[in-house]
Motif scaffolding. Sequence first.
Motif, short mmCIF file in Angstrom:
data_model
loop_
_atom_site.label_atom_id
_atom_site.label_comp_id
_atom_site.label_asym_id
_atom_site.label_seq_id
_atom_site.Cartn_x
_atom_site.Cartn_y
_atom_site.Cartn_z
N GLN A 286 51.92 -54.14 -12.60
CA GLN A 286 53.10 -54.56 -11.86
C GLN A 286 53.03 -54.21 -10.38
O GLN A 286 53.94 -54.52 -9.64
CB GLN A 286 54.35 -53.90 -12.48
N GLU A 287 51.97 -53.54 -9.94
CA GLU A 287 51.89 -53.16 -8.54
C GLU A 287 51.70 -54.40 -7.66
O GLU A 287 50.80 -55.20 -7.91
CB GLU A 287 50.72 -52.20 -8.32
N PRO A 288 52.53 -54.57 -6.62
CA PRO A 288 52.38 -55.73 -5.74
C PRO A 288 51.26 -55.55 -4.72
O PRO A 288 50.87 -56.51 -4.06
CB PRO A 288 53.74 -55.80 -5.04
N PHE A 289 50.76 -54.32 -4.58
CA PHE A 289 49.75 -54.03 -3.57
C PHE A 289 48.76 -53.02 -4.15
O PHE A 289 49.16 -52.06 -4.82
CB PHE A 289 50.41 -53.44 -2.32
N ASN A 290 47.49 -53.25 -3.91
CA ASN A 290 46.48 -52.28 -4.30
C ASN A 290 45.38 -52.24 -3.25
O ASN A 290 45.15 -53.22 -2.53
CB ASN A 290 45.84 -52.64 -5.65
N ILE A 291 44.72 -51.11 -3.15
CA ILE A 291 43.57 -51.01 -2.27
C ILE A 291 42.51 -50.17 -2.97
O ILE A 291 42.82 -49.18 -3.64
CB ILE A 291 43.93 -50.42 -0.89
N TYR A 292 41.26 -50.61 -2.85
CA TYR A 292 40.14 -49.97 -3.51
C TYR A 292 39.10 -49.58 -2.47
O TYR A 292 38.99 -50.20 -1.42
CB TYR A 292 39.50 -50.93 -4.53
N LYS A 293 38.32 -48.58 -2.79
CA LYS A 293 37.27 -48.14 -1.89
C LYS A 293 36.04 -47.80 -2.72
O LYS A 293 36.13 -47.16 -3.77
CB LYS A 293 37.72 -46.90 -1.10
N LYS A 294 34.88 -48.23 -2.24
CA LYS A 294 33.64 -47.91 -2.92
C LYS A 294 32.55 -47.66 -1.89
O LYS A 294 32.30 -48.51 -1.02
CB LYS A 294 33.22 -49.06 -3.84
N GLU A 295 31.93 -46.49 -1.95
CA GLU A 295 30.81 -46.18 -1.08
C GLU A 295 29.51 -46.45 -1.84
O GLU A 295 29.37 -46.10 -3.01
CB GLU A 295 30.87 -44.72 -0.62
N ASN A 296 28.58 -47.09 -1.15
CA ASN A 296 27.27 -47.40 -1.74
C ASN A 296 27.40 -48.08 -3.10
O ASN A 296 26.94 -47.55 -4.12
CB ASN A 296 26.44 -46.11 -1.89
N PRO A 297 28.06 -49.25 -3.17
CA PRO A 297 28.28 -49.88 -4.47
C PRO A 297 27.00 -50.17 -5.23
O PRO A 297 26.94 -50.00 -6.44
CB PRO A 297 29.02 -51.18 -4.12
N GLY A 298 25.95 -50.62 -4.52
CA GLY A 298 24.65 -50.78 -5.16
C GLY A 298 24.54 -51.91 -6.16
O GLY A 298 23.46 -52.25 -6.59
N ARG B 97 31.46 -52.19 5.75
CA ARG B 97 30.82 -51.49 6.86
C ARG B 97 29.33 -51.31 6.56
O ARG B 97 28.95 -50.89 5.46
CB ARG B 97 31.47 -50.13 7.10
N ASN B 98 28.51 -51.60 7.55
CA ASN B 98 27.05 -51.50 7.41
C ASN B 98 26.54 -52.34 6.25
O ASN B 98 25.64 -51.94 5.50
CB ASN B 98 26.63 -50.03 7.19
N GLY B 99 27.12 -53.51 6.11
CA GLY B 99 26.74 -54.36 4.99
C GLY B 99 25.49 -55.17 5.24
O GLY B 99 25.20 -55.58 6.37
N GLU B 100 24.73 -55.39 4.19
CA GLU B 100 23.62 -56.33 4.22
C GLU B 100 23.50 -56.92 2.84
O GLU B 100 23.29 -56.21 1.85
CB GLU B 100 22.31 -55.65 4.62
N GLY B 101 23.72 -58.23 2.77
CA GLY B 101 23.70 -58.87 1.47
C GLY B 101 24.16 -60.31 1.55
O GLY B 101 24.21 -60.91 2.62
N ILE B 102 24.52 -60.86 0.39
CA ILE B 102 24.96 -62.25 0.29
C ILE B 102 26.40 -62.27 -0.20
O ILE B 102 26.73 -61.69 -1.23
CB ILE B 102 24.07 -63.04 -0.69
N GLU C 56 22.17 -50.04 -0.15
CA GLU C 56 23.20 -49.20 -0.76
C GLU C 56 24.00 -48.43 0.28
O GLU C 56 25.07 -47.92 -0.02
CB GLU C 56 22.56 -48.21 -1.75
N THR C 57 23.52 -48.33 1.49
CA THR C 57 24.20 -47.53 2.50
C THR C 57 25.31 -48.34 3.16
O THR C 57 25.17 -48.85 4.27
CB THR C 57 23.20 -47.06 3.58
N GLN C 58 26.40 -48.49 2.45
CA GLN C 58 27.52 -49.26 2.98
C GLN C 58 28.82 -48.76 2.35
O GLN C 58 28.81 -48.06 1.33
CB GLN C 58 27.33 -50.74 2.70
N ILE C 59 29.93 -49.15 2.97
CA ILE C 59 31.26 -48.81 2.46
C ILE C 59 32.05 -50.11 2.33
O ILE C 59 32.04 -50.94 3.25
CB ILE C 59 32.00 -47.84 3.39
N VAL C 60 32.70 -50.29 1.19
CA VAL C 60 33.48 -51.50 0.95
C VAL C 60 34.93 -51.13 0.64
O VAL C 60 35.18 -50.29 -0.23
CB VAL C 60 32.89 -52.32 -0.23
N TYR C 61 35.85 -51.72 1.37
CA TYR C 61 37.29 -51.60 1.08
C TYR C 61 37.80 -52.95 0.62
O TYR C 61 37.44 -53.99 1.20
CB TYR C 61 38.08 -51.19 2.33
N TYR C 62 38.63 -52.93 -0.39
CA TYR C 62 39.17 -54.17 -0.95
C TYR C 62 40.68 -54.00 -1.09
O TYR C 62 41.15 -53.19 -1.86
CB TYR C 62 38.52 -54.45 -2.30
#
Length: 301
Positions: free
Chosen positions: A20-32, A52-57, A88-94
């Motif tokens: 039921q949450e209208p808002f969420n935020i997630y964080k993952k370092e080095n998702p890999g 941040r520091n992303g390299e990928g598709i 793997e050296t990246q940070i992702v916020y969603y």
Amino acid sequence: MNTISTENFSPYCSPAILPQEPFNIYKKENPGSTVTFFNDSERDFYKMILIRNGEGILSVSHKEIPIQGNVLLFISPKVECVWRPLLETQIVYYCSFNREFMDLSLKNHRLAPSPFLEIGNNQVLDVTEEQIFYLQAVFEHMHREVQSDYVKKYDVLRNYIEIILHETLKINPQPPTLKLSNSAERICASFHNLLEQQYKIDIPDHIITLRCPQDYADRLMIHVNHLNKTLKKALGKNTTALIADRTAIEAKSLLLSTHWDISQIAYCLGFEHLSNFNRFFKKYYHMPPCELRSRSFHHAK
């Protein structure tokens, strides 16, 4: 590579745990691993993704975009987005928020004009090192705020989203996608004022009197077709949809904040038959009103 979903980002913010949450935020370092920013519980959510520091598709609606460096993404509801990192050296916020969360902001006409939140206007923006430092700090503030017990935390989170939108316009200045005439602005403002007056429901005997587009057009002394055209051009929805959205928000609010019978709530909102209200509510929230109230009660316990 293995695939991880957004549920793996944070144990607090899993949509499966807090539907039921209208808002969420997630964080993952080095998702890999490949990250799919899409699940059934957030199908109708807007999405903001900071890498941040992303390299990928990056795959958006089956279109592949190579990414290197810092990026900020805006993804429309119902659009699947997949990130396949090569390092793997990246940070992702969603960050994700639903239509109801947005509609509450539209009352003040603050977030509505942003071209980055228009349906179908998916954006991928390059971010400098200076900009990523500031944006990451804002996302970190949101990550902490969503876990707080502050009663007005969603107001705070809306303010953070507004800050991000302003920073986004600095990154990629765009002319407004829509220039309203003074007449159109007056019509939109008058319509919203009338709409909000209808939904100041504080007693079970309060019954809304303006129920259809023609009722609002009559009050505004304009043709209903002109009202529909103006609102559709300005807000992306016609009069019927805007009334329905506001009704759905009020229905949920009354169900969760009062002990009134569901039939009383339905009557206040202009439904002559409870079965019609149940169908309407289920269309918006994918559950009958009694189930929403029951879930809220058990969650509070």
